[in-house]
Enzyme design. Structure first.
Site, short mmCIF file in Angstrom:
data_model
loop_
_atom_site.label_atom_id
_atom_site.label_comp_id
_atom_site.label_asym_id
_atom_site.label_seq_id
_atom_site.Cartn_x
_atom_site.Cartn_y
_atom_site.Cartn_z
N LYS A 1 -36.62 -21.09 -16.82
CA LYS A 1 -36.17 -19.27 -17.05
C LYS A 1 -36.26 -18.99 -18.43
O LYS A 1 -36.03 -19.78 -19.38
CB LYS A 1 -34.73 -19.04 -16.58
CG LYS A 1 -34.81 -17.92 -16.07
CD LYS A 1 -35.30 -17.81 -14.63
CE LYS A 1 -35.24 -16.41 -13.87
NZ LYS A 1 -35.55 -16.12 -12.41
P1 NAD Z 1 -35.57 -5.40 -11.47
O1 NAD Z 1 -35.17 -5.27 -12.96
O2 NAD Z 1 -36.79 -5.02 -11.16
O3 NAD Z 1 -34.27 -4.89 -10.74
C1 NAD Z 1 -33.21 -5.04 -10.72
C2 NAD Z 1 -32.31 -3.76 -9.92
O4 NAD Z 1 -30.99 -3.87 -10.13
C3 NAD Z 1 -32.59 -2.63 -10.56
O5 NAD Z 1 -32.63 -1.43 -9.83
C4 NAD Z 1 -31.34 -2.16 -11.41
O6 NAD Z 1 -31.09 -0.73 -11.60
C5 NAD Z 1 -30.41 -2.63 -10.55
N1 NAD Z 1 -29.00 -3.08 -11.08
C6 NAD Z 1 -28.58 -3.59 -12.05
N2 NAD Z 1 -27.33 -3.51 -12.38
C7 NAD Z 1 -26.76 -3.21 -11.20
C8 NAD Z 1 -25.38 -2.96 -10.40
N3 NAD Z 1 -24.46 -3.13 -11.14
N4 NAD Z 1 -25.29 -2.27 -9.52
C9 NAD Z 1 -26.47 -1.87 -8.68
N5 NAD Z 1 -27.61 -2.43 -9.31
C10 NAD Z 1 -27.88 -2.76 -10.18
O7 NAD Z 1 -35.24 -7.05 -11.10
P2 NAD Z 1 -35.74 -7.82 -9.78
O8 NAD Z 1 -36.99 -8.54 -10.35
O9 NAD Z 1 -35.93 -7.02 -8.71
O10 NAD Z 1 -34.93 -8.95 -9.88
C11 NAD Z 1 -33.28 -8.60 -9.04
C12 NAD Z 1 -32.94 -9.92 -8.65
O11 NAD Z 1 -33.69 -10.63 -7.98
C13 NAD Z 1 -32.51 -10.96 -10.01
O12 NAD Z 1 -31.50 -11.78 -9.65
C14 NAD Z 1 -33.71 -11.80 -9.99
O13 NAD Z 1 -33.42 -13.05 -10.67
C15 NAD Z 1 -33.97 -12.04 -8.67
N6 NAD Z 1 -35.23 -12.57 -8.30
C16 NAD Z 1 -36.47 -11.72 -8.73
C17 NAD Z 1 -37.71 -12.12 -8.29
C18 NAD Z 1 -38.84 -11.49 -8.76
O14 NAD Z 1 -39.94 -11.95 -8.17
N7 NAD Z 1 -38.84 -10.38 -9.46
C19 NAD Z 1 -37.79 -13.48 -7.81
C20 NAD Z 1 -36.64 -14.26 -7.11
C21 NAD Z 1 -35.35 -13.66 -7.45
#
Ligand code: NAD
Length: 428
Positions: free
Chosen positions: A121
Site C-alpha cells: 500500500k
Molecule cells: P474515494 O476517495 O473514491 O471515496 C471515499 C468516499 O468516502 C468519499 O465519498 C468521501 O467523501 C467519503 N468519506 C470520507 N470520510 C467519510 C466519513 N467520515 N463519512 C462518510 N463518508 C466519508 O475512495 P474509494 O476508492 O471509494 O475507497 C473507499 C474505501 O474502499 C477505502 O477503504 C479503500 O481502501 C477501499 N477500497 C477501494 C478500492 C478501489 O478499487 N478504489 C478497492 C478495495 C478497497
C-alpha cells in the site's frame, strides 16, 4: 514474539492514532489466525513484519510559489507469493501505521482470492480536495520519483485508493515510463482505458461488493433496504449495482453529509448531483441525516465504503443492519466485531467483500504484460467466478471451524501465505 500486540482497553485504544488503531486491528486478526493455524513464533513474526517500508519526503510547489513538504509512504508487506500489489491513498491523516495495516490486508486478500501477488500500500499525507490539478500532478510525480526504485511491473504495482483516481494512475505510468525510456503500462492498474486500462476495472470493487451482498443475503434481494457510507469510487457504484439487483438504497453519505429517502434514492440522479455540487449534501430528493445515524439505520444491508475504524465498540451495539458488507478496508474494529457477532449480525469482511478491485487489477496487469485485451463480458465473468469461489471457500471454512466469516477469510489468506513461506524455505 517481537511484534506489538493490540492495545486491549478502550481507553488505551482511544489514545491511538487512527492509523495505529488500524494496524492493531490487522495484527490482532493475524494473531487470531496464527493461533488457529498453530504457526510458530518465527512464522508469526515474519508475517507481522513488513518486508519493506519506505517513508519519503515529497516537496511540492504550490500555485502561489510556496513549497510544502509532505510525507509519502510505500509499504510492501509481503512478496512471497508474487510482486507486491496495492493502492495509493491521498489523505491528510495517512501515516506509516495505516499504510502498513492496509498493505497487510492486501497480502491476505490476494492469497484468499488466489491471485499471484503479495500485498502493498502507499500513501501521501495530502488533502486532494484542497489542491489544484497542477499541484496534484506535481505531488504525484515527485512521490513516484521517490518510490521509483521499489516499484515496477515485476516488483510492486500500485492502483487507485482513497483520494486517487485514473488520472493519478496515468501520471504514475508516465513518470515511471519516462524514467524507463519506454512505455510501461504494467506498472500500475486502474489506468484510463486509452493507456492500457481494463474494461470493467472502474466498477470492479463495487461489483464484488454486490456479488458478496447477494451471496450473503438470504432470499431475494428485491426490496431489501441498503445504506452506504462513503459515496466515492466504491460506494457510489456499489449503491448503483445493488439498486440494479432490486435492492432499495435508502441512505448514503460522504464527507459533506448524509441523505435519506425511505422510498429509495435514484442513484444515477444522485451521482449527477454529486458531480455538479461536490457532495451528497443538500440533495433535493432526500432528507438530511447525521453521519452517525446512517450507521445505525434499521436496514437489511450496511455497506461501509469510506475509511477504517468507523464501526467501534461505542456504536456497534446500535447498529441494526442484519448484514454488513465491507467495501472499505478495516471499517470494523475487533471490539465491534465481537459485539456484532454476539448480536448475530453477519459481516462479510473487507478482504473478501472488496477483493473485486484487485481481481480486475490482476486481469489488467495480465493484459498489459501480454499486450492483448479481454472484453468487458469476459472480465466480469472471470471476476464473478473468482468472487463466488472465494465466497464459497470462506463460508465452508467458517462452517467447518465454527468461526466468523472474517476469521475464516484470514485462516485461508494467512494459511496460504504461510504455506508458500514454508515451501520456499528461508534464505540463506
Ligand atoms: P474515494 O476517495 O473514491 O471515496 C471515499 C468516499 O468516502 C468519499 O465519498 C468521501 O467523501 C467519503 N468519506 C470520507 N470520510 C467519510 C466519513 N467520515 N463519512 C462518510 N463518508 C466519508 O475512495 P474509494 O476508492 O471509494 O475507497 C473507499 C474505501 O474502499 C477505502 O477503504 C479503500 O481502501 C477501499 N477500497 C477501494 C478500492 C478501489 O478499487 N478504489 C478497492 C478495495 C478497497
Amino acid at each position: 514474539m517481537n511484534f506489538m500486540v493490540p492495545s486491549t482497553t478502550p481507553a488505551a485504544t482511544a489514545l491511538l492514532s487512527p492509523g495505529r488503531q488500524a494496524l492493531d486491528s490487522a495484527l490482532f486478526q493475524l494473531d487470531q489466525a496464527a493461533d488457529r493455524l498453530h504457526l510458530d513464533d518465527g512464522m508469526r513474526t515474519m508475517l507481522a513484519t513488513p518486508r519493506r517500508s519506505l517513508t519519503v519526503a515529497v516537496p511540492v510547489r504550490r500555485e502561489d510559489g510556496r513549497m510544502d513538504v509532505v510525507q509519502g509512504f510505500r509499504v510492501q508487506h509481503n512478496t512471497t507469493r508474487g510482486p507486491a500489489k496495492g493502492g495509493i491513498r491521498f489523505h491528510p491523516s495517512t501515516d506509516i501505521h495505516e499504510v502498513t495495516a492496509l498493505a497487510m490486508w492486501m497480502t491476505w486478500k490476494c492469497a484468499l482470492v488466489g491471485i499471484p501477488y503479495g500485498g502493498a500500500k502507499g500513501g501521501v499525507s495530502v488533502d486532494p480536495a484542497t489542491m489544484t490539478p497542477g499541484e496534484l500532478e506535481r505531488v504525484t510525480r515527485r512521490y513516484v520519483n521517490e518510490i521509483l526504485p521499489i516499484i515496477g511491473p515485476d516488483k510492486d504495482i500500485p492502483a487507485p485508493d482513497v483520494g486517487t483516481n485514473e488520472q493519478t494512475m496515468a501520471w504514475i505510468m508516465d513518470t515511471y515510463s519516462v524514467n524507463a525510456g519506454y512505455s510501461v503500462p504494467g506498472v500500475v492498474t486502474g489506468k484510463p482505458l486509452a493507456l492500457g486500462g481494463s474494461l470493467g476495472r472502474a466498477g470492479a470493487t463495487s461489483r464484488g461488493v454486490q456479488i458478496s451482498a447477494l451471496k450473503a443475503l438470504p432470499g431475494s434481494p428485491e426490496g431489501r433496504t441498503v445504506a452506504v457510507q462513503g459515496f466515492g469510487k466504491v460506494g457510489a457504484l456499489a449503491a448503483r449495482y445493488l439498486a440494479d439487483a432490486g435492492c432499495r438504497v435508502v441512505a448514503v453519505s460522504d464527507v459533506t453529509g448524509a441523505v435519506i429517502n425511505h422510498s429509495g434514492l435514484d442513484i444515477e440522479d444522485l451521482q449527477t448531483w454529486v458531480k455538479e455540487t461536490g457532495g451528497v449534501y443538500g440533495y433535493r430528493h432526500a432528507d438530511a441525516l447525521s453521519h452517525e445515524d446512517l450507521l445505525e439505520l434499521d436496514v437489511d444491508v450496511l455497506v461501509p465504503a469510506a475509511l477504517e475504524g468507523v464501526i467501534t465498540a461505542e456504536n456497534a451495539p446500535k447498529v441494526r443492519a442484519r448484514l454488513i458488507v465491507e467495501g472499505a478496508n478495516g471499517p470494523t474494529t475487533p471490539e465491534a466485531d465481537q459485539i456484532l457477532t454476539d448480536a448475530g449480525t453477519t459481516v462479510v469482511p473487507d478482504i473478501l467483500a472488496n477483493a473485486g478491485g484487485v481481481i480486475v487489477s490482476y486481469l489488467e496487469w495480465v493484459q498489459n504484460l501480454q499486450a492483448f485485451s479481454w472484453s468487458e463480458n469476459e472480465i466480469n465473468t472471470k471476476l464473478r467466478e473468482l468472487m463466488e469461489n472465494s465466497f464459497d471457500a470462506v463460508t465452508a471454512m467458517s462452517a467447518e471451524h465454527g468461526v466468523t466469516l472474517r476469521q475464516a477469510a484470514h485462516l485461508i489468506g494467512v494459511g496460504r501465505v504461510a504455506e508458500v513461506h514454508r515451501l520456499r524455505g528461508l534464505h540463506p
